[in-house]
Write a protein that holds these residues in place. Structure first.
Motif, mmCIF file in Angstrom:
data_model
loop_
_atom_site.group_PDB
_atom_site.id
_atom_site.type_symbol
_atom_site.label_atom_id
_atom_site.label_comp_id
_atom_site.label_asym_id
_atom_site.label_seq_id
_atom_site.Cartn_x
_atom_site.Cartn_y
_atom_site.Cartn_z
ATOM 1 N N ALA A 85 0.279 -1.565 -0.046
ATOM 2 C CA ALA A 85 -0.187 0.188 -0.191
ATOM 3 C C ALA A 85 1.162 1.466 -0.132
ATOM 4 C CB ALA A 85 -0.854 0.353 1.635
ATOM 5 N N ARG A 88 2.184 1.960 -3.688
ATOM 6 C CA ARG A 88 1.280 2.565 -4.176
ATOM 7 C C ARG A 88 0.931 4.492 -3.899
ATOM 8 N NH1 ARG A 88 -0.973 -2.355 -2.788
ATOM 9 N NH2 ARG A 88 -2.573 -1.514 -1.776
ATOM 10 N N ARG A 89 0.962 4.600 -2.922
ATOM 11 C CA ARG A 89 0.790 6.000 -2.329
ATOM 12 C C ARG A 89 2.230 6.751 -2.950
ATOM 13 N NH1 ARG A 89 -1.013 3.272 2.545
ATOM 14 N NH2 ARG A 89 -3.352 2.969 2.885
ATOM 15 N N PRO A 91 4.776 6.718 -5.308
ATOM 16 C CA PRO A 91 5.393 6.328 -6.577
ATOM 17 C C PRO A 91 6.394 6.865 -7.241
ATOM 18 C CG PRO A 91 3.322 8.499 -6.819
ATOM 19 C CD PRO A 91 3.616 7.789 -5.558
#
Length: 99
Positions: A85, A88-89, A91
C-alpha cells in the motif's frame, strides 16, 4: 514525532532480517524481509504495536528500506500488504520496485 521513533536499527542475518524501532517498555515496531539475491529482497511483514500507532512508525520502516535499497542498487518486492500500500501511495519509489 517522538524521540522513540528517531532510531531505526537494521538486523541482517543473511537471508532474513528486519528493521526495528524500539520504544520504552520494550515495545518494538518491525518490518521483516527476506533476501532473494544480491540485488533483490522481499518485504514480508510489518507490525506496529499500539504504543507506536499514529506516529508514522510503519511508514518510516518502509521508507528506510527504500533508502537502503536505493543506496545498494537493490529492488524490492513488497509482499506485505502494508508495504504494498505504501508503494502505491509513493510513486517516487518506483525505481526500487521490482516489476
Amino acid at each position: 514525532m517522538t524521540e522513540e521513533l528517531s532510531t531505526i536499527e537494521l538486523e541482517d542475518r543473511g537471508t532474513k532480517g528486519r528493521y526495528v524501532i524500539r520504544g520504552a517498555g520494550g515495545a518494538e515496531a518491525e518490518m521483516t524481509f527476506s533476501t532473494v539475491s544480491d540485488h533483490l529482497f522481499i518485504i514480508d511483514h510489518t507490525e506496529v504495536p499500539d504504543a507506536f500507532r499514529g506516529q508514522g512508525a510503519g511508514l518510516r520502516l518502509v521508507t528506510r528500506a527504500v533508502e537502503d535499497a536505493r543506496a545498494a542498487g537493490k529492488k524490492i518486492i513488497p509482499l506485505c500488504p502494508f508495504a504494498a500500500a505504501q508503494f502505491r501511495r509513493h510513486p517516487e519509489w518506483a525505481d526500487v520496485l521490482k516489476s
